[in-house]
Design an enzyme around this catalytic site. Structure first.
Site, PDB file in Angstrom:
ATOM      1  CB  THR A 185      -0.965   0.009   1.320  1.00  0.00           C
ATOM      2  OG1 THR A 185      -0.164   0.478   2.466  1.00  0.00           O
ATOM      3  CG2 THR A 185      -1.689  -1.310   1.349  1.00  0.00           C
ATOM      4  CB  CYS A 186       0.211   4.629  -1.112  1.00  0.00           C
ATOM      5  SG  CYS A 186      -1.573   4.757  -0.854  1.00  0.00           S
ATOM      6  CG  ASP A 187      -0.088   4.252   6.002  1.00  0.00           C
ATOM      7  OD1 ASP A 187       0.275   5.496   5.709  1.00  0.00           O
ATOM      8  OD2 ASP A 187      -1.036   3.544   6.565  1.00  0.00           O
ATOM      9  CG  ASN A 192      -3.776   1.725  -1.017  1.00  0.00           C
ATOM     10  OD1 ASN A 192      -2.546   1.656  -1.300  1.00  0.00           O
ATOM     11  ND2 ASN A 192      -4.122   2.931  -0.713  1.00  0.00           N
ATOM     12  CE  LYS A 204      -2.852   7.697  -0.435  1.00  0.00           C
ATOM     13  NZ  LYS A 204      -3.097   8.405  -1.766  1.00  0.00           N
TER      14      LYS A 204
END
Lengths: 385, 385
Positions: A323-325, A362, B51
């Protein structure tokens, strides 16, 4: 614990699955663990804690072994019924329930419930003639990393007064239960708590209250995350010793979840991205803390790894999820093979509190699950109904 | 921040929903925040970060305002298409993607992608004639609680060499982007990073590389969790100042997620259980850290509360969620009204990274979502397709 293995050897895992990330369910391992724990606790009825992993094939495997089930919600009851499990093989052990939840569970045919306070007792009055109730007591296991004694459980010194109130309200409390916490290092607290419950059951009888006929010693049976494999027989020895003092009329129950489900699944994932950054190599995997690795966050666990790579170089590295976290990070290693794109990592002992707490952040779906006994088939898993 | 209000006043929330827990979506608030941020950033194209909250009615509300969308996966693209959003209004900003993910996004018609390293560049070669690419740079915002500069972003000193490699490979990198981290206290890092990107774009031109025509200043716009409400106009002043120096041919983009979605939803839940324990009163709510409050765990946020109760007594207390897990705890308060069963608690600013990261642990489904403009209707929300 990390094994580094040749890249080509990954085929033993890749041949089983269609795509990564996938969880591989091993019914033989599930049966093996169920059998081992059954033998280690003779005379104890095992209720599998569905919450740890509600995957249908796992449920079916345990059901076929004659197992019973510990449920925490009416959704779990519905799911079990869908798998053909009769409600008489279920107990509802959640100490705090909504009225709707209780109504649904009773209507399904579940008859055993748990309380640990008087506010919860009142909710059960409408059903008092068709159910039996266990009183949950609080015992602290100093060696369990997850303490379940704060959130639930009446103090032992309040037990008799709660049993009194229940009796006056016409509610049959004829069981005692506890949960010493997850992943216990020894069964000493189980044994001590069981002994205390046996003592309490004598006092209950002396007071003329409904006799205690069930003691549920809960979960806490460990999985093999670190160190030596778990030997259920030695682990359970202190419990067996106390059991020799248990009167015949008391049925003893246990609720293993993790000990059965964790070893029954492995997670196969691969490197989908890599970048050399300020703090070393970053390797991005196709599963992370929003997926099956959610167990790292919610359950505080770390998993044994097998790394399949042809890399010979070593470097400091960071593992991250897809994910982009920024929280989606899986660990830092001062020395690790410099992995290549598509290198495979298998995480072991991944069946407990992993898939069960996966999210869809996501828009990324949790890993598919493949039953090792049915290679090539992705089996549907639905967590709620 | 906790407001204590009369129990009867809860009807303004209860009248909107069928059951607790429910999230109430307020399209008017969503439009208001979208409009305010649009006015605070004149000339900047806003791409909503899906998201943070992919709830369909929220997507529709932003689409109706003419908004664009920042996506992180092909599942999000599919979901947006399902809502009638054309792919030309989407950018795919995830710096690390699988080959399958890229193929699906390109086939859907999305043409803007992000990279931050050369391993990712190679994946884009097959699509080099149909896409354009932004290079993500890493800037650290000392005042943002969530640092997004470690996991993603090329160091500024590597930028020209990556642009060189891309150019040699026939990949058009004509954009720069960054993400200073979530919930920034000021826009100073946004402004500094934008200025640095404008400087870099001059050097890119001097070197004869493809001209930079897009700069994406990312997210980080704050929601109102604590203190004073956020004034987007003042917050964005430093960015506007730098924008006056931006050449006309550079299109500036931003990716607000939290700033729009957080204020657009409130969570209505109730006390489903209570018990007096060693450490004070425990109040069990019907949503917790495995549900919409997952934002506490994954996103590190705490939410403003309105408590609707007729209680006059005060006591130390612990709030807990509805699951049987000990991590499912929501906070401890040295002094709080002693709540009664069915008392209502509304958590505000609950739209961002809450529903999006909810699980189904214990078989408990995430809260239903109700659109305030369509009272009484529970609107379906599907996170993946």
């Amino acid at each position: 614990m990390i094994d580094v293995l040749p890249r080509e050897s990954a085929s033993i895992w890749l041949d089983l699955i269609e795509t990564t990330p996938s969880l591989v369910f091993d019914p033989a391992m599930c049966r093996h663990k169920w059998g081992a724990l059954t033998r280690a606790l003779p005379g104890v009825t095992l209720y599998y804690a569905v919450k740890s992993n509600p995957y249908p094939d796992l449920i079916n495997t345990i059901a076929a072994e004659g197992g019973c089930f510990d449920v925490a919600s009416s959704a779990e009851i519905k799911m079990l019924e869908h798998q053909g499990v009769h409600p008489s093989r279920m107990i509802h052990t959640h100490p705090v329930k909504t009225d709707t939840e209780i109504e649904r569970a009773v209507n399904s045919g579940v008859t055993t419930f748990v309380v640990d306070n008087v506010d919860e007792l009142w909710k059960l009055i409408p059903y008092r003639h068709v159910i039996q109730v266990m009183l949950r007591l609080s015992f602290i296991a100093p060696d369990a990393p997850i303490d379940l004694s704060r959130k639930f459980g009446a103090p032992i010194q309040d037990a008799l007064s709660i049993l009194d109130v229940a009796n006056d309200s016409g509610i049959q409390i004829n069981g005692l239960c506890f949960h010493v916490g997850s992943q216990a290092a020894t069964a000493n607290t189980h044994a001590d708590a069981l002994a205390t419950c046996l003592e309490l059951s004598k006092k209950v009888k002396e007071k003329g209250l409904p006799e205690i006929v069930q003691i549920d010693i809960g979960g806490g049976f460990p999985a093999h995350y670190i160190g030596e494999p778990v030997d259920f027989d030695s682990f359970c020895a202190p419990i067996r010793e106390v059991l020799t003092n248990a009167p015949d009329h008391i049925q003893v129950l246990a609720e293993p979840g993790r000990a059965i489900s964790a070893p029954s699944m492995a997670l196969v994932c691969k490197v989908i991205g890599r970048a050399k950054r300020r703090d070393g190599w970053w390797f991005y995997l196709d599963d992370g803390v929003y997926g099956a690795q959610s167990g790292r966050i919610f359950d505080g666990m770390h998993y044994r790894m097998s790394v399949f790579t042809s890399s010979n170089e070593q470097s400091g590295c960071v593992f991250a999820g897809p994910t982009c976290d920024s929280i989606d990070e899986l660990g830092r290693y001062p020395k690790f093979p410099v992995l290549n794109m598509n290198d495979i990592i298998v995480f072991h002992e991944m069946g407990a509190y992993t898939l069960a707490s996966a999210t869809q952040f996501n828009g990324i779906a949790p890993p598919a699950v493949v039953n090792r006994a049915l290679p090539g088939q992705i089996r549907e898993h639905r967590l709620t109904f």
